[in-house]
Design a protein around this motif. Structure first.
Motif, PDB file in Angstrom:
ATOM      1  N   LEU A  85       0.815  -1.210   0.000  1.00  0.00           N
ATOM      2  CA  LEU A  85       0.000   0.000   0.000  1.00  0.00           C
ATOM      3  C   LEU A  85       0.849   1.261   0.000  1.00  0.00           C
ATOM      4  N   GLU A  86       2.005   1.232   0.669  1.00  0.00           N
ATOM      5  CA  GLU A  86       2.904   2.387   0.633  1.00  0.00           C
ATOM      6  C   GLU A  86       3.439   2.620  -0.780  1.00  0.00           C
ATOM      7  N   HIS A  87       3.870   1.545  -1.436  1.00  0.00           N
ATOM      8  CA  HIS A  87       4.393   1.674  -2.803  1.00  0.00           C
ATOM      9  C   HIS A  87       3.308   2.165  -3.761  1.00  0.00           C
ATOM     10  N   SER A  88       2.114   1.610  -3.648  1.00  0.00           N
ATOM     11  CA  SER A  88       1.049   2.046  -4.552  1.00  0.00           C
ATOM     12  C   SER A  88       0.632   3.489  -4.249  1.00  0.00           C
ATOM     13  N   ALA A  89       0.636   3.885  -2.976  1.00  0.00           N
ATOM     14  CA  ALA A  89       0.305   5.272  -2.623  1.00  0.00           C
ATOM     15  C   ALA A  89       1.344   6.240  -3.201  1.00  0.00           C
ATOM     16  N   ASP A  90       2.620   5.873  -3.115  1.00  0.00           N
ATOM     17  CA  ASP A  90       3.668   6.723  -3.693  1.00  0.00           C
ATOM     18  C   ASP A  90       3.512   6.843  -5.207  1.00  0.00           C
ATOM     19  N   THR A  91       3.190   5.733  -5.857  1.00  0.00           N
ATOM     20  CA  THR A  91       2.999   5.742  -7.304  1.00  0.00           C
ATOM     21  C   THR A  91       1.806   6.604  -7.688  1.00  0.00           C
ATOM     22  N   ILE A  92       0.717   6.485  -6.947  1.00  0.00           N
ATOM     23  CA  ILE A  92      -0.484   7.276  -7.232  1.00  0.00           C
ATOM     24  C   ILE A  92      -0.202   8.763  -7.042  1.00  0.00           C
ATOM     25  N   ARG A  93       0.500   9.110  -5.978  1.00  0.00           N
ATOM     26  CA  ARG A  93       0.851  10.522  -5.729  1.00  0.00           C
ATOM     27  C   ARG A  93       1.692  11.082  -6.877  1.00  0.00           C
ATOM     28  N   ARG A  94       2.711  10.327  -7.268  1.00  0.00           N
ATOM     29  CA  ARG A  94       3.628  10.774  -8.315  1.00  0.00           C
ATOM     30  C   ARG A  94       2.904  10.933  -9.662  1.00  0.00           C
ATOM     31  N   GLU A  95       2.093   9.955 -10.031  1.00  0.00           N
ATOM     32  CA  GLU A  95       1.398  10.008 -11.322  1.00  0.00           C
ATOM     33  C   GLU A  95       0.325  11.097 -11.350  1.00  0.00           C
TER      34      GLU A  95
END
Length: 128
Positions: A85-95
């Protein structure tokens, strides 16, 4: 509907654009994360963001020029919930920042179940 005012004019982003960003980011983690309805039924991401609004909530914060997400997921058994969930949250924020220019204020992951051989219902919430 989100509005982004720049030097060259005004750009309007509908909620479906933000939902599509989330589904594209979530598809990267297809081995560990499955989108679901709020009641816990697994769903497949559609071609358009409008279909995604049934399992992804988008709320805008005009004062901060940001958005909040509410995402319903089922996680696969044996995967670290926190790391995934941390990795996906970081990816969502960046994109989201890259595509729209909006910041992401908060991402609420609602884990509706854990999938192994069978689906076990859960009601967990992670906020990033």
């Amino acid at each position: 509907m989100q509005k982004n005012i720049q030097e060259r004019g005004k750009t309007v982003f509908k909620d479906a654009v933000f939902a599509r960003i989330v589904t594209e980011c979530g598809e990267r983690y297809a081995g560990g994360m499955i989108f679901s309805t709020p009641k816990g039924k697994p769903v497949r991401p559609g071609k358009t963001g409008r279909e995604s609004l049934s399992y992804i909530g988008v709320e805008r914060v005009d004062a901060m020029h940001a958005v909040n997400y509410r995402i319903y997921v089922i996680l696969r058994f044996g995967i670290s919930m926190r790391k995934l969930l941390e990795h996906s949250a970081d990816t969502i924020r960046r994109e989201t920042k890259y595509v729209t220019g909006f910041d992401v204020n908060r991402i609420n992951f609602h884990v509706t179940g854990v999938k192994s051989k069978n689906l076990v219902r859960r009601d967990l919430e992670f906020i990033y």
